[in-house]
Scaffold this motif. Sequence first.
Motif, PDB file in Angstrom:
ATOM      1  N   LEU A   1      -3.648   1.307  -6.156  1.00 35.67           N
ATOM      2  CA  LEU A   1      -3.622   1.685  -4.743  1.00 35.67           C
ATOM      3  C   LEU A   1      -4.893   1.223  -4.038  1.00 35.67           C
ATOM      4  O   LEU A   1      -4.834   0.669  -2.931  1.00 35.67           O
ATOM      5  CB  LEU A   1      -3.482   3.207  -4.615  1.00 35.67           C
TER       6      LEU A   1
ATOM      7  N   ASN B   1       0.901   3.877  -3.032  1.00 35.84           N
ATOM      8  CA  ASN B   1       0.528   5.259  -2.751  1.00 35.84           C
ATOM      9  C   ASN B   1       1.601   6.232  -3.238  1.00 35.84           C
ATOM     10  O   ASN B   1       1.285   7.304  -3.775  1.00 35.84           O
ATOM     11  CB  ASN B   1       0.310   5.438  -1.248  1.00 35.84           C
TER      12      ASN B   1
ATOM     13  N   GLN C   1       0.797   9.115  -6.005  1.00 35.68           N
ATOM     14  CA  GLN C   1       1.000  10.540  -5.729  1.00 35.68           C
ATOM     15  C   GLN C   1       1.891  11.183  -6.785  1.00 35.68           C
ATOM     16  O   GLN C   1       1.652  12.322  -7.213  1.00 35.68           O
ATOM     17  CB  GLN C   1       1.618  10.729  -4.335  1.00 35.68           C
TER      18      GLN C   1
ATOM     19  N   VAL D   1       0.840  -1.202   0.000  1.00 33.46           N
ATOM     20  CA  VAL D   1       0.000   0.000   0.000  1.00 33.46           C
ATOM     21  C   VAL D   1       0.877   1.254   0.000  1.00 33.46           C
ATOM     22  O   VAL D   1       0.619   2.201  -0.758  1.00 33.46           O
ATOM     23  CB  VAL D   1      -0.936   0.009   1.232  1.00 33.46           C
ATOM     24  N   ASP D   2       1.904   1.265   0.831  1.00 34.85           N
ATOM     25  CA  ASP D   2       2.813   2.423   0.884  1.00 34.85           C
ATOM     26  C   ASP D   2       3.486   2.651  -0.468  1.00 34.85           C
ATOM     27  O   ASP D   2       3.614   3.796  -0.926  1.00 34.85           O
ATOM     28  CB  ASP D   2       3.871   2.198   1.962  1.00 34.85           C
TER      29      ASP D   2
END
Length: 382
Positions: free
Chosen positions: A304, A275, A279, A271-272
């Motif tokens: 994501l 993300n 972004q 997930v990190d």
Amino acid sequence: MKKFKIPLIIFAVVFAASAAALFFYVQKDLGEKTGVEVEAPAWVNKNGSSGKMPVSGKVAKSGNSIKSGQENQTESSPSKDNKKVAKTKTTTPVANKTANSPVEKAVDKIKATIITEVFLENLAQYIADSYHPAGSLPYKTKQDFSSASFKGINMHFGLNLRGLMPNAENLVTARKSIWSYLLTPGKLAAISKSDTGQLLDLIEEKGILAERKFVEGDNFSVRELTTTQRAEMFRTSSQPLRHVAAVLKAVADNPDLMQALDSYIKAEKRVDSANGIFQLDLDNSRNSKSEAARNKAAHSGKILKDAITIREKIKTGITQKIKSYCAGKCDKPDDSFYIAQWTFRRVHTDEKKLKSIAAGSEILNSIADKMIERAEAIEKSM
């Protein structure tokens, strides 16, 4: 010119002789050993009171240099004068020696354990402050309850150790040192045996001194706890202990939960990563405003979203498994998951530490039993 030749020769000879004599005496002075051994004060450790500046074992007399440890090792055998000094030192008693002073004994006792009386005092205060009688502010509940939780107590003591005394350079290593100490086989049982009685006494003392705000119509009044409320403080404070004990036992007794937690950690990292990519793509789409950039950002956003969905499904599965395995009060999913995560980080694949977790579960239940006994003793004294 001839009349200056003889004075110049005399001057040169005198200068050379003076320089040689000066060099000889300076070398002799610098090479001389003092042989004066001194002890550092009792409160200074071998690495210095700050732990950074070493304490020298030599003191030089005025005008003499202090030899380094490496130079001392390469020196030849000590002189006769030094031997005499050493012999005198071993036979002469040291005056005003503080090695056995009461202050040093107290300091040594504190250094010998991580759990100090200051920590027990703060822990008792936390437990007492977490007790909320029925009708008291700010909650105004109909029943007494304790707001203490595993996460709450971890946050309370995690950022400020409040009496825990590990030998560590920073907060991160201090935490590791504390749990390495506590999860050593047999350590939790030994601490519980020696400190539980004192902790319960301190909690009772805090309860006697405690005051709470109670609703009275449109106003409130500040009152001390009644004897009944002090007894109930012990009874309600035992419930969070039962909850933590049940979750720890469920995790310790079921290895598949540890595997599921490992999967959750990996999903969290995905997930990190997703993300971060999203972004970046989103920022590029805003700057370029092209169709391709927008499509790329939309695709990254979907990845994501999928990663988050998978992570949350694993989390839900873990909390449901804990509840199915749990033989006690495990009706707080978020807190149960926090405890399971905490256990995974401390234990991971170390079976010895996992056994300590299981032992910790039994100890928490034992402390909860003693809290109930204390509540009954207070009620009998009414």
